[in-house]
Design an enzyme around this catalytic site. Structure first.
Site, short mmCIF file in Angstrom:
data_model
loop_
_atom_site.label_atom_id
_atom_site.label_comp_id
_atom_site.label_asym_id
_atom_site.label_seq_id
_atom_site.Cartn_x
_atom_site.Cartn_y
_atom_site.Cartn_z
N LEU A 57 37.26 134.19 26.87
CA LEU A 57 38.40 133.62 27.59
C LEU A 57 37.95 132.48 28.48
CD1 LEU A 57 41.32 133.64 28.77
CD2 LEU A 57 40.52 135.40 30.38
N SER A 58 38.69 131.37 28.44
CA SER A 58 38.48 130.24 29.34
C SER A 58 37.06 129.69 29.19
CB SER A 58 38.80 130.67 30.78
OG SER A 58 38.90 129.55 31.62
N ALA A 59 36.23 129.74 30.24
CA ALA A 59 34.84 129.30 30.09
C ALA A 59 34.13 130.15 29.05
CB ALA A 59 34.11 129.38 31.42
#
Length: 288
Positions: free
Chosen positions: A86-88
């Site tokens: 998720l995300s980074a």
């Protein structure tokens, strides 16, 4: 392999996403690396740092070493290794798919960014806002330069909310464009389906196999899509109950949701928990 987002821990991500419960019930090995503050003060995987996303270098190498440990310890089928984040963590999952396409069969990228779209912190923030994203040809070239791999390439599933103003949705389309070129397929999806707030687009290769999919959720903010009625995961910061579970659907797409003998399931989850505890942080970066 499951990679958490910024400010998160592996344990928090696991609890909210539901991956351990799924692994316990279906008997697959699970690895949840955790970033350490000495590498990044916000606990972000360093997806924007060239030294950390190159093959056999930095964090990418540390993660690859963890995978190898799990393969040997759990007798994992090398043709069935998958990654999500998720995300980074999503951006780092994409980096691992690019740097080690010979290792991973498929990956799910949640609210992530294209591989090698940034090389500094300031560029990372620009790309998160949608500024300065390269075109599909340039992004494809970054994947091809990442290794000497000639195929077959990993299948890629991208998930993003249209209301995400932390990592804007333009990044989702950029990831799709990056991998379309690698797979040698055109810009138009083979199919588009809409149900509720979700739109699913699928791109197929010459053999008719779905190799790229884009899941977009109307109005959804930054986070991992969940369906808490499935019993897997719970809503929380960056875990959004939208009636569709990215965890369950990824496991299903990868062929992981198949019951196994209870003894093997027990052994598998015990090893997975042991390794999750063992790998509480990334190995130190190699010195140049």
């Amino acid at each position: 392999m499951v990679l958490h987002g910024c400010t998160q821990t592996a344990a928090i991500y696991d609890t909210c996403s539901g991956w351990s419960r799924l692994a316990d019930e279906y008997g697959f090995a699970l690895l949840l690396p955790e970033q350490v503050r000495s590498n990044n003060s916000n606990l972000c995987f360093n997806w924007f740092n060239p030294a950390d996303v190159r093959r056999n270098s930095g964090e990418a190498l540390s993660i690859r070493q963890m995978v190898e440990h799990m393969i040997e310890r759990c007798n994992v089928d090398r043709s069935r290794i998958f990654i999500t984040g998720l995300s980074a963590g999503g951006a780092m999952a994409n980096a691992m798919l690019a740097a080690y396409p010979d290792v991973f069969s498929a990956g799910t990228i949640l609210a992530g960014l294209p591989y090698r779209s940034a090389s500094t912190i300031s560029e990372a923030f620009d790309r998160m806002r949608g500024y300065g994203l390269q075109d599909s040809e340039a992004l494809e070239a970054e994947v091809r330069r990442a290794s000497d791999h000639q195929g077959p390439w990993p299948r890629v599933s991208v998930w993003h909310g249209t209301g995400d103003d932390t990592v804007v949705p333009a990044n989702a389309m950029a990831i799709v464009g990056q991998w379309r070129g690698v797979h040698g397929i055109g810009p138009q999806p083979a199919s588009t389906r809409q149900r509720g707030s979700r739109t699913l687009q699928v791109w197929k290769d010459a053999s008719g196999r779905g190799v790229i999919e884009l899941n977009t959720f109307s109005g959804m903010d930054h986070g991992a899509p969940l369906d808490t009625t499935t019993g897997y995961g719970k809503s929380g910061a960056f875990f959004l109950d939208v009636g569709v579970s990215s965890t369950v659907e990824s496991a299903r797409a990868w062929g992981l949701r198949k019951p196994m003998l209870s003894s093997r399931r027990r052994d598998g989850i015990e090893v997975a928990v042991e390794n999750a505890l063992r790998w509480t942080g990334l190995a130190p970066r190699p010195r140049s």
